[in-house]
Write a protein that holds these residues in place. Structure first.
Motif, PDB file in Angstrom:
ATOM      1  N   LEU A 178     -38.158  18.006  24.180  1.00  0.00           N
ATOM      2  CA  LEU A 178     -37.182  17.230  24.211  1.00  0.00           C
ATOM      3  C   LEU A 178     -36.790  16.070  23.508  1.00  0.00           C
ATOM      4  O   LEU A 178     -36.174  15.936  22.878  1.00  0.00           O
ATOM      5  CB  LEU A 178     -36.997  17.108  25.922  1.00  0.00           C
ATOM      6  N   GLU A 179     -38.065  15.475  23.679  1.00  0.00           N
ATOM      7  CA  GLU A 179     -38.078  14.252  22.651  1.00  0.00           C
ATOM      8  C   GLU A 179     -37.930  14.535  21.394  1.00  0.00           C
ATOM      9  O   GLU A 179     -36.853  14.005  20.379  1.00  0.00           O
ATOM     10  CB  GLU A 179     -39.229  13.536  22.873  1.00  0.00           C
ATOM     11  N   VAL A 180     -38.370  15.762  20.869  1.00  0.00           N
ATOM     12  CA  VAL A 180     -38.414  16.055  19.473  1.00  0.00           C
ATOM     13  C   VAL A 180     -37.056  16.552  19.145  1.00  0.00           C
ATOM     14  O   VAL A 180     -36.409  16.321  18.283  1.00  0.00           O
ATOM     15  CB  VAL A 180     -39.407  17.328  19.000  1.00  0.00           C
ATOM     16  N   PHE A 181     -36.561  17.380  20.105  1.00  0.00           N
ATOM     17  CA  PHE A 181     -35.075  17.837  19.995  1.00  0.00           C
ATOM     18  C   PHE A 181     -34.283  16.829  19.746  1.00  0.00           C
ATOM     19  O   PHE A 181     -33.352  16.892  19.007  1.00  0.00           O
ATOM     20  CB  PHE A 181     -34.882  18.891  21.263  1.00  0.00           C
ATOM     21  N   TYR A 182     -34.181  15.783  20.627  1.00  0.00           N
ATOM     22  CA  TYR A 182     -32.995  14.725  20.446  1.00  0.00           C
ATOM     23  C   TYR A 182     -33.258  13.789  19.409  1.00  0.00           C
ATOM     24  O   TYR A 182     -32.428  13.360  18.825  1.00  0.00           O
ATOM     25  CB  TYR A 182     -33.092  14.125  22.038  1.00  0.00           C
ATOM     26  N   ASP A 183     -34.608  13.691  19.185  1.00  0.00           N
ATOM     27  CA  ASP A 183     -34.764  12.736  17.765  1.00  0.00           C
ATOM     28  C   ASP A 183     -34.234  13.702  16.598  1.00  0.00           C
ATOM     29  O   ASP A 183     -33.778  13.025  15.828  1.00  0.00           O
ATOM     30  CB  ASP A 183     -36.358  12.750  17.459  1.00  0.00           C
ATOM     31  N   LEU A 226     -43.153  15.160  16.368  1.00  0.00           N
ATOM     32  CA  LEU A 226     -42.397  15.323  15.004  1.00  0.00           C
ATOM     33  C   LEU A 226     -43.055  14.868  14.088  1.00  0.00           C
ATOM     34  O   LEU A 226     -42.974  13.431  13.629  1.00  0.00           O
ATOM     35  CB  LEU A 226     -40.866  14.345  15.373  1.00  0.00           C
ATOM     36  N   ASP A 227     -43.623  15.844  13.229  1.00  0.00           N
ATOM     37  CA  ASP A 227     -44.173  15.434  12.039  1.00  0.00           C
ATOM     38  C   ASP A 227     -44.244  16.588  11.098  1.00  0.00           C
ATOM     39  O   ASP A 227     -43.690  17.577  11.623  1.00  0.00           O
ATOM     40  CB  ASP A 227     -45.813  15.187  12.252  1.00  0.00           C
ATOM     41  N   ASN A 228     -45.003  16.561   9.890  1.00  0.00           N
ATOM     42  CA  ASN A 228     -45.013  17.800   8.955  1.00  0.00           C
ATOM     43  C   ASN A 228     -45.475  18.935   9.394  1.00  0.00           C
ATOM     44  O   ASN A 228     -45.355  20.210   8.740  1.00  0.00           O
ATOM     45  CB  ASN A 228     -45.475  17.304   7.548  1.00  0.00           C
ATOM     46  N   ASN A 229     -45.948  19.148  10.716  1.00  0.00           N
ATOM     47  CA  ASN A 229     -46.743  20.401  11.146  1.00  0.00           C
ATOM     48  C   ASN A 229     -46.014  20.702  12.322  1.00  0.00           C
ATOM     49  O   ASN A 229     -46.399  21.625  13.225  1.00  0.00           O
ATOM     50  CB  ASN A 229     -47.869  19.887  11.716  1.00  0.00           C
ATOM     51  N   LEU A 230     -44.707  20.174  12.703  1.00  0.00           N
ATOM     52  CA  LEU A 230     -43.904  20.710  13.683  1.00  0.00           C
ATOM     53  C   LEU A 230     -43.688  22.325  13.685  1.00  0.00           C
ATOM     54  O   LEU A 230     -43.267  22.964  12.476  1.00  0.00           O
ATOM     55  CB  LEU A 230     -42.520  20.230  13.555  1.00  0.00           C
ATOM     56  N   PRO A 231     -44.153  23.016  14.493  1.00  0.00           N
ATOM     57  CA  PRO A 231     -44.380  24.292  14.568  1.00  0.00           C
ATOM     58  C   PRO A 231     -42.879  25.065  14.889  1.00  0.00           C
ATOM     59  O   PRO A 231     -42.001  24.614  15.518  1.00  0.00           O
ATOM     60  CB  PRO A 231     -45.103  24.974  15.761  1.00  0.00           C
ATOM     61  N   PHE A 232     -42.667  26.202  14.221  1.00  0.00           N
ATOM     62  CA  PHE A 232     -41.300  27.094  14.415  1.00  0.00           C
ATOM     63  C   PHE A 232     -40.230  26.369  13.990  1.00  0.00           C
ATOM     64  O   PHE A 232     -39.039  26.436  14.961  1.00  0.00           O
ATOM     65  CB  PHE A 232     -41.192  27.717  15.784  1.00  0.00           C
ATOM     66  N   ALA A 247     -33.958  17.684   4.444  1.00  0.00           N
ATOM     67  CA  ALA A 247     -33.765  16.383   4.718  1.00  0.00           C
ATOM     68  C   ALA A 247     -34.608  15.887   5.650  1.00  0.00           C
ATOM     69  O   ALA A 247     -35.255  14.654   5.744  1.00  0.00           O
ATOM     70  CB  ALA A 247     -32.445  16.337   5.409  1.00  0.00           C
ATOM     71  N   LEU A 248     -35.235  16.790   6.703  1.00  0.00           N
ATOM     72  CA  LEU A 248     -36.106  16.289   7.947  1.00  0.00           C
ATOM     73  C   LEU A 248     -37.443  16.249   7.109  1.00  0.00           C
ATOM     74  O   LEU A 248     -37.861  15.135   7.291  1.00  0.00           O
ATOM     75  CB  LEU A 248     -36.099  17.298   8.897  1.00  0.00           C
ATOM     76  N   ALA A 249     -37.701  16.887   6.146  1.00  0.00           N
ATOM     77  CA  ALA A 249     -39.106  16.615   5.376  1.00  0.00           C
ATOM     78  C   ALA A 249     -39.009  15.474   4.673  1.00  0.00           C
ATOM     79  O   ALA A 249     -40.081  14.640   4.650  1.00  0.00           O
ATOM     80  CB  ALA A 249     -39.352  17.727   4.495  1.00  0.00           C
ATOM     81  N   ASP A 250     -38.016  15.245   4.212  1.00  0.00           N
ATOM     82  CA  ASP A 250     -37.700  13.775   3.390  1.00  0.00           C
ATOM     83  C   ASP A 250     -37.842  12.446   4.122  1.00  0.00           C
ATOM     84  O   ASP A 250     -38.670  11.564   3.757  1.00  0.00           O
ATOM     85  CB  ASP A 250     -36.607  13.868   2.555  1.00  0.00           C
ATOM     86  N   GLN A 251     -37.260  12.655   5.248  1.00  0.00           N
ATOM     87  CA  GLN A 251     -37.293  11.561   6.168  1.00  0.00           C
ATOM     88  C   GLN A 251     -38.729  11.243   6.792  1.00  0.00           C
ATOM     89  O   GLN A 251     -39.272  10.020   6.930  1.00  0.00           O
ATOM     90  CB  GLN A 251     -36.371  11.647   7.495  1.00  0.00           C
ATOM     91  N   LEU A 252     -39.271  12.325   6.967  1.00  0.00           N
ATOM     92  CA  LEU A 252     -40.901  12.125   7.655  1.00  0.00           C
ATOM     93  C   LEU A 252     -41.741  11.821   6.344  1.00  0.00           C
ATOM     94  O   LEU A 252     -42.738  11.012   6.678  1.00  0.00           O
ATOM     95  CB  LEU A 252     -41.495  13.429   8.170  1.00  0.00           C
ATOM     96  N   ALA A 253     -41.579  12.204   5.231  1.00  0.00           N
ATOM     97  CA  ALA A 253     -42.314  11.748   4.126  1.00  0.00           C
ATOM     98  C   ALA A 253     -41.988  10.111   3.769  1.00  0.00           C
ATOM     99  O   ALA A 253     -42.947   9.624   3.266  1.00  0.00           O
ATOM    100  CB  ALA A 253     -42.133  12.709   3.000  1.00  0.00           C
ATOM    101  N   ARG A 274     -38.119   4.316   9.507  1.00  0.00           N
ATOM    102  CA  ARG A 274     -37.450   4.706  10.521  1.00  0.00           C
ATOM    103  C   ARG A 274     -36.563   6.017  10.231  1.00  0.00           C
ATOM    104  O   ARG A 274     -35.293   5.704   9.859  1.00  0.00           O
ATOM    105  CB  ARG A 274     -36.827   3.755  11.478  1.00  0.00           C
ATOM    106  N   TRP A 275     -36.894   7.212  10.603  1.00  0.00           N
ATOM    107  CA  TRP A 275     -36.198   8.436  10.161  1.00  0.00           C
ATOM    108  C   TRP A 275     -34.775   8.635  10.752  1.00  0.00           C
ATOM    109  O   TRP A 275     -34.192   9.495  10.413  1.00  0.00           O
ATOM    110  CB  TRP A 275     -36.964   9.633  10.167  1.00  0.00           C
ATOM    111  N   ARG A 276     -34.451   7.843  11.707  1.00  0.00           N
ATOM    112  CA  ARG A 276     -33.070   8.034  12.432  1.00  0.00           C
ATOM    113  C   ARG A 276     -32.089   7.379  11.423  1.00  0.00           C
ATOM    114  O   ARG A 276     -30.705   7.857  11.807  1.00  0.00           O
ATOM    115  CB  ARG A 276     -33.166   7.487  13.630  1.00  0.00           C
ATOM    116  N   SER A 277     -32.323   6.403  10.829  1.00  0.00           N
ATOM    117  CA  SER A 277     -31.476   5.644   9.933  1.00  0.00           C
ATOM    118  C   SER A 277     -30.965   6.247   8.711  1.00  0.00           C
ATOM    119  O   SER A 277     -31.702   7.403   8.266  1.00  0.00           O
ATOM    120  CB  SER A 277     -32.063   4.203   9.821  1.00  0.00           C
TER     121      SER A 277
END
Length: 280
Positions: free
Chosen positions: A210-215, A248-254, A267-273, A277-280
């Motif tokens: 849930l935490e990953v999903f809402y993030d 929530l990192d580059n190894n997030l499965p499935f 976009a998610l990969a760019d934010q993590l890399a 603060r990837w929400r902004s």
């Protein structure tokens, strides 16, 4: 009028809140169509199924397409089948009633008992469709021109209409509906929804998922945010694979179970890399 003591309270598998129940019950009392909007995955279509189950009524479903007309919902005259039968000697072509097939709206009028009629994605049809539709619902009767037969509703169906906001709906249509916008579930309600689908899932996995999903849903650059059904599917895959820990990192499965557009995955990969603060 509807039985004043008949109320919708949700079902064991369709969880509701006070505002949704109030909207449904308002539509029941007023005997007006319930127009439901909300982002994909909030259960608009499933609501009609839940109302039918909760009130013990049959469900008739009408999936609207871009070519759908209100007349299609009443009946169609199958001239092609009649021509085929006349050429090949099958069927009683003299009785035209054999070739009249009631549509979902016609079936709901002709039913012996009150039914729930789902008109799904009303905004897919042309601009005249909603007003034409409510004209038929107001009259609660129609005539089959080919036979002269009148079909008169014995009881007004419970009508649930969904819209994805693809087109603006006419004001006249909106005035004659009870409206409800289904908000996306907060984390507490979503946890209960997940438990309905996965009653034996480990509590720790649910909390992390849930935490990953809402993030991910809070990403501003996201084009298609993951919905409830995608979360439920993702947790099912995590359980099947024996995954007990998600971050929530580059190894997030499935990840493909959650994000369905290549641009969103990038976009998610760019934010993590980026390390910011990837929400902004």
């Amino acid at each position: 009028m509807s039985d004043p003591f008949q109320r919708f309270r949700g079902t064991d598998t369709y969880l509701t809140n006070d505002s949704l129940e109030a909207a449904v019950n308002c539509a029941l009392v007023l005997e007006r169509p319930l127009l439901v909007k909300g982002e994909p995955g909030t259960g608009k279509t499933l609501l009609a199924e839940a109302i039918a189950e909760g009130l013990g009524m049959p469900l008739i479903t009408w999936h609207v397409k871009s070519t759908t007309r209100a007349q299609d919902g009443l009946y169609v005259y199958d001239t092609v089948q009649r021509l085929y039968d006349s050429r090949f000697g099958d069927g009683d072509v003299k009785d035209i009633r054999h070739y009249i097939k009631k549509g979902p709206l016609g079936q709901s009028f002709a039913a012996d008992h009150r039914v729930v009629l789902l008109i799904d994605e009303v905004d897919k049809a042309d601009l005249e469709f909603p007003n034409d539709l409510l004209h038929e619902l107001d009259r609660m009767r129609f005539r089959i021109d080919e036979t002269g037969d009148d079909v008169v509703a014995q009881q007004r169906p419970v009508v649930v209409i969904t819209s994805n906001n693809e087109k603006e709906l006419p004001d006249a249509f909106l005035r004659r509906c009870v409206f409800h916008f289904i908000d996306f579930p907060d984390q507490e309600l979503m946890k209960r929804i997940v438990r309905v689908h996965h009653p034996d899932v480990e509590a720790g996995l649910v909390e992390q998922a849930l935490e990953v999903f809402y993030d991910i849903r809070n990403m501003k650059r996201l084009r298609k945010r993951p919905s409830t059904s995608e979360l439920v599917d993702w947790i099912a895959v995590l359980r099947a694979a024996g995954v007990a820990d998600v971050r929530l990192d580059n190894n997030l499965p499935f990840l493909g179970a959650l994000l369905k557009k290549e641009q969103d995955i990038v976009a998610l990969a760019d934010q993590l890399a980026g390390g910011s603060r990837w929400r902004s």
